[in-house]
Every structure is written in structure tokens, then in C-alpha cells.
Write a protein that holds these residues in place. Structure first.
Motif, PDB file in Angstrom:
ATOM      1  N   ARG A 112       0.687  -1.176  -0.016  1.00  0.00           N
ATOM      2  CA  ARG A 112       0.071   0.065   0.101  1.00  0.00           C
ATOM      3  C   ARG A 112       0.802   1.281  -0.072  1.00  0.00           C
ATOM      4  NH1 ARG A 112      -5.581   0.805  -0.794  1.00  0.00           N
ATOM      5  NH2 ARG A 112      -5.698   2.007   1.266  1.00  0.00           N
ATOM      6  N   ILE A 113       2.159   1.317   0.566  1.00  0.00           N
ATOM      7  CA  ILE A 113       2.929   2.357   0.652  1.00  0.00           C
ATOM      8  C   ILE A 113       3.435   2.424  -0.629  1.00  0.00           C
ATOM      9  CG2 ILE A 113       4.972   3.297   1.329  1.00  0.00           C
ATOM     10  CD1 ILE A 113       4.660   1.612   4.176  1.00  0.00           C
ATOM     11  N   ARG A 114       3.928   1.515  -1.375  1.00  0.00           N
ATOM     12  CA  ARG A 114       4.208   1.759  -2.816  1.00  0.00           C
ATOM     13  C   ARG A 114       3.357   2.221  -3.747  1.00  0.00           C
ATOM     14  NH1 ARG A 114       6.741  -3.255  -1.656  1.00  0.00           N
ATOM     15  NH2 ARG A 114       5.175  -4.409  -2.745  1.00  0.00           N
ATOM     16  N   GLU A 115       1.947   1.642  -3.592  1.00  0.00           N
ATOM     17  CA  GLU A 115       0.800   2.068  -4.226  1.00  0.00           C
ATOM     18  C   GLU A 115       0.569   3.656  -4.228  1.00  0.00           C
ATOM     19  OE1 GLU A 115      -3.900   0.803  -5.231  1.00  0.00           O
ATOM     20  OE2 GLU A 115      -2.676   0.021  -3.420  1.00  0.00           O
ATOM     21  N   SER A 116       0.443   3.946  -2.815  1.00  0.00           N
ATOM     22  CA  SER A 116       0.242   5.380  -2.495  1.00  0.00           C
ATOM     23  C   SER A 116       1.347   6.448  -3.352  1.00  0.00           C
ATOM     24  CB  SER A 116       0.225   5.781  -1.065  1.00  0.00           C
ATOM     25  OG  SER A 116       1.603   5.320  -0.411  1.00  0.00           O
ATOM     26  N   ILE A 117       2.545   6.147  -3.151  1.00  0.00           N
ATOM     27  CA  ILE A 117       3.628   6.957  -3.739  1.00  0.00           C
ATOM     28  C   ILE A 117       3.648   6.861  -5.363  1.00  0.00           C
ATOM     29  CG2 ILE A 117       6.233   6.946  -3.967  1.00  0.00           C
ATOM     30  CD1 ILE A 117       6.426   6.158  -1.091  1.00  0.00           C
ATOM     31  N   GLU A 118       3.210   5.876  -5.868  1.00  0.00           N
ATOM     32  CA  GLU A 118       3.089   5.744  -7.501  1.00  0.00           C
ATOM     33  C   GLU A 118       1.797   6.482  -7.607  1.00  0.00           C
ATOM     34  OE1 GLU A 118       2.837   1.565  -8.230  1.00  0.00           O
ATOM     35  OE2 GLU A 118       5.079   1.199  -7.797  1.00  0.00           O
ATOM     36  N   THR A 119       0.763   6.387  -6.974  1.00  0.00           N
ATOM     37  CA  THR A 119      -0.291   7.336  -7.096  1.00  0.00           C
ATOM     38  C   THR A 119      -0.061   8.829  -7.231  1.00  0.00           C
ATOM     39  OG1 THR A 119      -1.970   5.805  -6.356  1.00  0.00           O
ATOM     40  CG2 THR A 119      -2.641   7.920  -6.486  1.00  0.00           C
ATOM     41  N   ILE A 120       0.584   9.342  -6.361  1.00  0.00           N
ATOM     42  CA  ILE A 120       0.887  10.638  -6.055  1.00  0.00           C
ATOM     43  C   ILE A 120       2.071  11.309  -7.084  1.00  0.00           C
ATOM     44  CG2 ILE A 120       1.878  12.453  -4.541  1.00  0.00           C
ATOM     45  CD1 ILE A 120       0.717  11.116  -2.223  1.00  0.00           C
ATOM     46  N   LEU A 121       3.035  10.381  -7.454  1.00  0.00           N
ATOM     47  CA  LEU A 121       4.005  10.739  -8.273  1.00  0.00           C
ATOM     48  C   LEU A 121       3.513  10.744  -9.696  1.00  0.00           C
ATOM     49  CD1 LEU A 121       7.058   8.713  -7.297  1.00  0.00           C
ATOM     50  CD2 LEU A 121       6.811  11.141  -6.926  1.00  0.00           C
ATOM     51  N   GLY A 122       2.281  10.025  -9.815  1.00  0.00           N
ATOM     52  CA  GLY A 122       1.493  10.064 -11.298  1.00  0.00           C
ATOM     53  C   GLY A 122       0.790  11.465 -11.151  1.00  0.00           C
ATOM     54  N   GLY A 123       0.364  12.087 -10.258  1.00  0.00           N
ATOM     55  CA  GLY A 123      -0.402  13.557 -10.164  1.00  0.00           C
ATOM     56  C   GLY A 123      -1.723  13.122  -9.507  1.00  0.00           C
ATOM     57  N   GLY A 124      -1.989  12.032  -8.823  1.00  0.00           N
ATOM     58  CA  GLY A 124      -3.275  11.923  -8.060  1.00  0.00           C
ATOM     59  C   GLY A 124      -3.198  12.078  -6.788  1.00  0.00           C
ATOM     60  N   LEU A 125      -4.238  11.801  -6.150  1.00  0.00           N
ATOM     61  CA  LEU A 125      -4.557  12.058  -4.592  1.00  0.00           C
ATOM     62  C   LEU A 125      -4.682  10.624  -4.047  1.00  0.00           C
ATOM     63  CD1 LEU A 125      -6.989  14.869  -4.248  1.00  0.00           C
ATOM     64  CD2 LEU A 125      -4.552  15.041  -4.109  1.00  0.00           C
ATOM     65  N   TRP A 126      -3.875  10.284  -2.899  1.00  0.00           N
ATOM     66  CA  TRP A 126      -4.160   9.352  -2.216  1.00  0.00           C
ATOM     67  C   TRP A 126      -4.947   9.241  -0.644  1.00  0.00           C
ATOM     68  CZ3 TRP A 126      -3.259   4.086  -3.262  1.00  0.00           C
ATOM     69  CH2 TRP A 126      -3.482   3.234  -2.275  1.00  0.00           C
ATOM     70  N   LEU A 127      -6.186   8.792  -0.552  1.00  0.00           N
ATOM     71  CA  LEU A 127      -6.852   8.871   0.475  1.00  0.00           C
ATOM     72  C   LEU A 127      -7.058   7.621   0.953  1.00  0.00           C
ATOM     73  CD1 LEU A 127      -8.089  11.130  -1.757  1.00  0.00           C
ATOM     74  CD2 LEU A 127      -9.994  11.129  -0.298  1.00  0.00           C
TER      75      LEU A 127
END
Length: 220
Positions: A112-127
Motif C-alpha cells: 500500500r505504501i508503494r501504491e500510494s507513492i506511485e499514485t501521487i508521483l503520477g499526479g493523483g491523490l491518495w486517500l
């Protein structure tokens, strides 16, 4: 081109564990560490090439949301993800209202940590799961006013809440007393309050995350 991520937490063991988790997943990334907001600011002033800051919400030298406020005011172009043990829904929502790009529980799995970082680096938000960003107009107004404060004004406001006088604030920040007075006047105007006392009340609301009550205590 590799990404640069800075981990900010006052617990060295947690920083090391999180860094180890990320280095195992992203061998091509560059990682930095800081133990407080001052260390982070110094690192970013030296090299602003940073793609993401992982920020603990509660650390020595910051209270409530003041660290996030200061970071977003000083470096608005750098995404910030809060990494915290806090699970209060209202606190999580306020982090996003103040400009965070994500909120990650310290108990999350490596995946989940990796998924959250990839989401934000891709321009998204992680909730966090089950969290929505619905807010109310009163809260939006309060947060909009806070967002207009400069980094130095945030520092002055926090010092006012500590009971420091203008002369003491001037000494701590290495500025003139006249400059402190100008900052105080600007703070009062931006928060729409009439006195230092009301500004201190506002600061205490910031620290406690009680934004919906920010103006209740200062009106009338």
C-alpha cells in the motif's frame, strides 16, 4: 530521471524502516531524511529538486497543522503526503484542505505504501479507504484565509500563541521589531480578527484542528 523523496519524521528508526522499504521497491530513486521541519527546509533550500515529501504530522517544533501549513506556504510546488498514526477522519480531511496530496497510515503494508507513492508521483491523490473530502462552507472560508499566510507570518502566528512579545519574536527570527508589527497587522487582516488575542485564539484552533470554530471565538 530518478525521483527524489524526502522522509520527515522525528523517529530515526521509523525513517530508516520506511526508507528501507522504499529502497527495496525503487532502487532508482533518491531518498533523503530530516528529523524536523527546520531540517527539511534546509534540505529543500539547498536542493529544491524534490518530487515528494513524506511528512509526519506531529513532531517537535510543530503543533497540529502548523508544519503542513508552513511547508505548503514555503514550497507550494512540492507534493506532500502525510504519514501518520492519526486516524481521525476530520484531521485527515483537514490535511487535504491544507494542500496535502495524500494521507498514509503508519500501519499500512509495504504494498500500500508503494501504491500510494506511485499514485501521487503520477499526479493523483491518495486517500485512506472510506474517506471522502466533503467539507462545509465555513471550514472552506477558514482554510482559505489560513492559506494566504506567508511562511514568516505562520511562524509569527505560532510564536504569538506561545505568548512571545514583538521584541522576543524579532530576536528569534532575526528581524526588526517594526517588521514583526507589520507581520502581526497582516495576520490580523488576513484572519479577519481585531486583536492579538483573537489571533492567538485562531492559532490555538489551528493547532487543535478546530477550524469550524475558528471564527466563533473571534466574532462579536
Amino acid at each position: 530521471m530518478s525521483h527524489r523523496i524526502i522522509i520527515v519524521d522525528d523517529h530515526p528508526l521509523f525513517r530508516a524502516a520506511l526508507r528501507q522499504t522504499l529502497e527495496a521497491a525503487y532502487g532508482d530513486m533518491v531518498f533523503g531524511e530530516a528529523g524536523d521541519i527546520e531540517g527539511l527546509s534546509a534540505a529543500l533550500e539547498q536542493n529544491r529538486d524534490c518530487d515528494l515529501v513524506l511528512l509526519d504530522l506531529n513532531m517537535p517544533g510543530v503543533r497540529g497543522f502548523s508544519g503542513l501549513l508552513l511547508l505548503r506556504a514555503q514550497f507550494p510546488d512540492i507534493p506532500v503526503m502525510i504519514v501518520s498514526a492519526v486516524e481521525d477522519v476530520s484531521v485527515i480531511r483537514r490535511c487535504f484542505d491544507l494542500g496535502a496530496s495524500g494521507f498514509l497510515s503508519k500501519s499500512e503494508s509495504a504494498a500500500r505504501i508503494r501504491e500510494s507513492i506511485e499514485t501521487i508521483l503520477g499526479g493523483g491523490l491518495w486517500l485512506p479507504e472510506g474517506i471522502t473530502l466533503d467539507g462545509d462552507d465555513e471550514q472552506t472560508e477558514a482554510l482559505a484565509r489560513l492559506a494566504t499566510l506567508t511562511p514568516q507570518q505562520i511562524r509569527v502566528l505560532m510564536m504569538l500563541s506561545d505568548g512571545l512579545m514583538n521584541k522576543q519574536i524579532a530576536y528569534e527570527l532575526s528581524i526588526s521589531e517594526a517588521t514583526v508589527k507589520a507581520h502581526v497587522s497582516a495576520i490580523l487582516q488576513k484572519l479577519n480578527v481585531d486583536s492579538r488575542t483573537q489571533a492567538v485564539i485562531a492559532a490555538s484552533r489551528i493547532e487543535q484542528g478546530q477550524f469550524t470554530q475558528l471564527f466563533e471565538a473571534t466574532e462579536g
